[in-house]
Enzyme design. Structure first.
Site, PDB file in Angstrom:
ATOM      1  N   CYS A   1       0.832  -1.250   0.175  1.00  0.00           N
ATOM      2  CA  CYS A   1       0.002  -0.033   0.128  1.00  0.00           C
ATOM      3  C   CYS A   1       0.853   1.312   0.043  1.00  0.00           C
ATOM      4  O   CYS A   1       2.056   1.216   0.058  1.00  0.00           O
ATOM      5  CB  CYS A   1      -0.952   0.139   1.340  1.00  0.00           C
ATOM      6  SG  CYS A   1       0.077  -0.046   2.811  1.00  0.00           S
TER       7      CYS A   1
ATOM      8  N   GLY B   1      -0.939   0.199  -4.975  1.00  0.00           N
ATOM      9  CA  GLY B   1      -2.183  -0.374  -4.265  1.00  0.00           C
ATOM     10  C   GLY B   1      -3.389  -0.063  -5.214  1.00  0.00           C
ATOM     11  O   GLY B   1      -3.970   1.099  -5.337  1.00  0.00           O
TER      12      GLY B   1
ATOM     13  N   ASN C   1       1.284   1.417   5.915  1.00  0.00           N
ATOM     14  CA  ASN C   1       2.302   0.608   4.947  1.00  0.00           C
ATOM     15  C   ASN C   1       3.119  -0.553   5.490  1.00  0.00           C
ATOM     16  O   ASN C   1       3.997  -0.004   6.270  1.00  0.00           O
ATOM     17  CB  ASN C   1       2.828   1.639   4.292  1.00  0.00           C
ATOM     18  CG  ASN C   1       3.918   0.976   3.089  1.00  0.00           C
ATOM     19  OD1 ASN C   1       4.745   1.561   2.848  1.00  0.00           O
ATOM     20  ND2 ASN C   1       3.698  -0.194   2.477  1.00  0.00           N
ATOM     21  N   GLY C   2       2.961  -1.617   5.276  1.00  0.00           N
ATOM     22  CA  GLY C   2       3.922  -2.932   5.890  1.00  0.00           C
ATOM     23  C   GLY C   2       3.368  -4.043   6.196  1.00  0.00           C
ATOM     24  O   GLY C   2       2.184  -4.256   5.738  1.00  0.00           O
TER      25      GLY C   2
ATOM     26  N   TYR D   1      11.790  -1.992  -8.311  1.00  0.00           N
ATOM     27  CA  TYR D   1      10.421  -1.785  -8.719  1.00  0.00           C
ATOM     28  C   TYR D   1       9.440  -1.203  -8.141  1.00  0.00           C
ATOM     29  O   TYR D   1       8.700  -0.421  -8.674  1.00  0.00           O
ATOM     30  CB  TYR D   1      10.013  -3.444  -8.805  1.00  0.00           C
ATOM     31  CG  TYR D   1       8.639  -3.754  -9.384  1.00  0.00           C
ATOM     32  CD1 TYR D   1       8.455  -3.549 -10.638  1.00  0.00           C
ATOM     33  CD2 TYR D   1       7.423  -4.029  -8.377  1.00  0.00           C
ATOM     34  CE1 TYR D   1       6.867  -3.586 -11.257  1.00  0.00           C
ATOM     35  CE2 TYR D   1       6.234  -4.154  -9.150  1.00  0.00           C
ATOM     36  CZ  TYR D   1       6.020  -4.025 -10.473  1.00  0.00           C
ATOM     37  OH  TYR D   1       4.908  -4.182 -10.780  1.00  0.00           O
TER      38      TYR D   1
END
Length: 490
Positions: free
Chosen positions: A16, A42, A119-120, A259
């Site tokens: 995310c 996301g 996020n994680g 990426y």
């Protein structure tokens, strides 16, 4: 169903992106702008929570940011008044695909409302959840993020900030968080800084975001990254910095450069753009894995910067041998498997006049299962390529990630189960090569990887920088189950 980018079906996916704004009228509109810039992190769902000084307001929905917060849907933004807000775009790695898991998550605590976007991945969330449920907690989602809310609510400290810090000291893994409370906005990173978070200003307003590109789109100036283990409290436009954790050597995710991040984001630790880093990776790859060929072709879009670097270093001309269509709808339903397979060409198609009769070097960022690489190689051969050499701008992906990236189990990772020769045969290429681990670090501006790496590279090395409690519990349970089966058979 064919996703927006069929070639990305075999990519590692970031969980995310998060964005927060404080000290600006109509903060939710600014957050929506930032989330648009983070859409690549996301595409499953999006949400925003705002606070107007009296009440919290939340709107969450499945789908893309533009489908939920757009000019055609102005009511969604108007229903989110206030000068502070946080938002989230989601791709699930923990928790089912359902509206109840869409963030920000919100709860009314004894100290007031508390919204959190994450996020994680919390690598001991299942263990903590089991303990919390046994002692009376009632969960409303299957997201690991909700564990932080329950731990905060149950802390014995008398102030929300200290309750929150107390909760974070019980969790393992990777997290960048932005929260909205009655007192203001809180943002923090885990002690290793595995997941990214940056700080900016738009005039006096304070902005936090997963990547610098979101600051650019929101018209904000990049100030600095929020440091690993740092927690900031924003009250209006004023910032307080706290260091609640013992200092540790940072280990930011190295795959952000390969990426995840947008090329126009800044690679803070490398001191340059992600685009420049990826070009350097391609140049290093050309030095390590040269090949006689006529043209260099990127696998769009993520392989393009590395392909440019490879072409410039090798002297082999760069060409767009695969053309990507940007105008297909978000989903495309095909009636049969045969038509579904052919539907890949709706998004990517060989540039036949460029490819025919050529020895080509295909540059991609990674190989996960190998299914996509096989299709691309075959596409090039069907277009008339005489030789297809595959070069990968990352080391072999041999291990799953437990820090907020959706990766297949190890048994499905091609590099974890096949030799280089077997992988080459599997994708039907004339040759295959990956950048070395030292080469990747050199492209980041370091001499080599070293015994104490500066990044988390566990997906390549298998060296995880934190305890993996839930994974260890699963492995123990699997071993016990296998033992019981063996004993029963005897």
């Amino acid at each position: 169903m064919l996703t927006t980018n069929p070639f990305d079906d075999d990519k590692l996916r970031e969980e995310c992106g998060i964005f927060g704004a404080s000290g600006v009228d109509g903060a939710a509109a600014l957050v929506a702008l930032g989330l648009h810039a983070l859409q690549h992190r996301g595409q499953e769902a999006a949400g925003i929570t705002s606070f107007d000084g009296d009440h919290f307001h939340t709107h969450r929905a499945m789908g893309l940011v533009g489908e939920t917060f757009s000019q055609q849907n102005e009511e969604a933004i108007r229903a989110l008044p206030g000068s502070v807000a946080c938002g989230h775009v989601r791709y699930a790695t923990t928790g089912e695909t359902a509206l109840r898991n869409v963030q920000p998550l919100f709860a009314e605590l004894s100290e007031g409302g508390f919204a959190i976007a994450h996020n994680g991945n919390i690598s001991n969330a299942l263990r903590l959840r089991q303990e919390l449920v046994r002692t009376g907690s009632i969960f409303q989602s299957t997201s690991d993020t909700e564990t932080i809310i329950h731990l905060t609510a149950r802390s014995n400290y008398d102030q929300l900030l200290y309750k929150f810090i107390d909760a974070l000291k019980r969790v393992e893994g990777a997290y960048s968080l932005v929260c909205v409370t009655r007192e203001g906005m809180i943002a923090c990173r885990d002690p290793l800084g595995i997941r990214p978070l940056v700080l900016g200003r738009r005039g006096d307003a304070v902005i936090v975001a997963s990547e610098t590109v979101a600051l650019d789109v929101a018209g904000a100036e990049f100030i600095r990254e929020i440091e690993p283990g740092e927690l900031i409290v924003v009250k209006g436009t004023e910032i307080e910095s706290h260091r609640p954790f013992p200092p540790r050597a940072p280990r930011p995710c190295i795959f952000e450069y390969v990426y995840f991040s947008r090329p126009d984001s800044r690679a803070v630790s490398a001191g340059r753009s992600v685009y420049a880093v990826r070009k350097a990776i391609g140049a290093q790859l050309a030095m390590e894995a040269p090949v006689e060929a006529d043209i260099v072709i990127p696998v769009p879009d993520s392989g393009t910067p590395a392909a440019i670097g490879y072409a410039q270093e090798s002297g082999i001309p760069f060409e767009l041998g695969i053309i990507r269509s940007h105008y297909m709808g978000r989903t495309f339903i095909q009636p049969t498997d045969e038509i579904r397979h052919e539907g890949v060409r709706l998004k990517h198609n060989a540039n036949r006049d460029i490819v025919a009769g050529k020895r080509i070097v295909l540059i991609d960022d990674s190989i996960v299962r190998g299914t996509t690489s096989h299709k691309i190689v075959q596409m090039m051969r069907d277009a008339g390529a005489t030789e297809v050499h595959m070069r990968i701008a990352s080391p072999p992906t041999k291990n799953p990630c437990f820090y907020g990236v959706d990766t297949p189990e190890k048994a499905k990772l091609l590099a974890a189960n096949k030799s280089l020769e077997q992988m080459t045969d599997h994708i039907k290429a004339d040759s295959l090569a990956f950048i070395s681990m030292d080469g990747l670090y050199k492209a980041l501006g370091e001499a080599a990887r070293g015994e104490e790496p500066s990044h988390c590279d566990a997906c390549f090395s298998g060296e995880y920088p934190t305890t993996l409690t839930d994974q260890r519990d699963r492995e123990t349970a699997d071993q016990l189950a296998l033992l019981e089966e063996t004993e029963a058979a005897e």
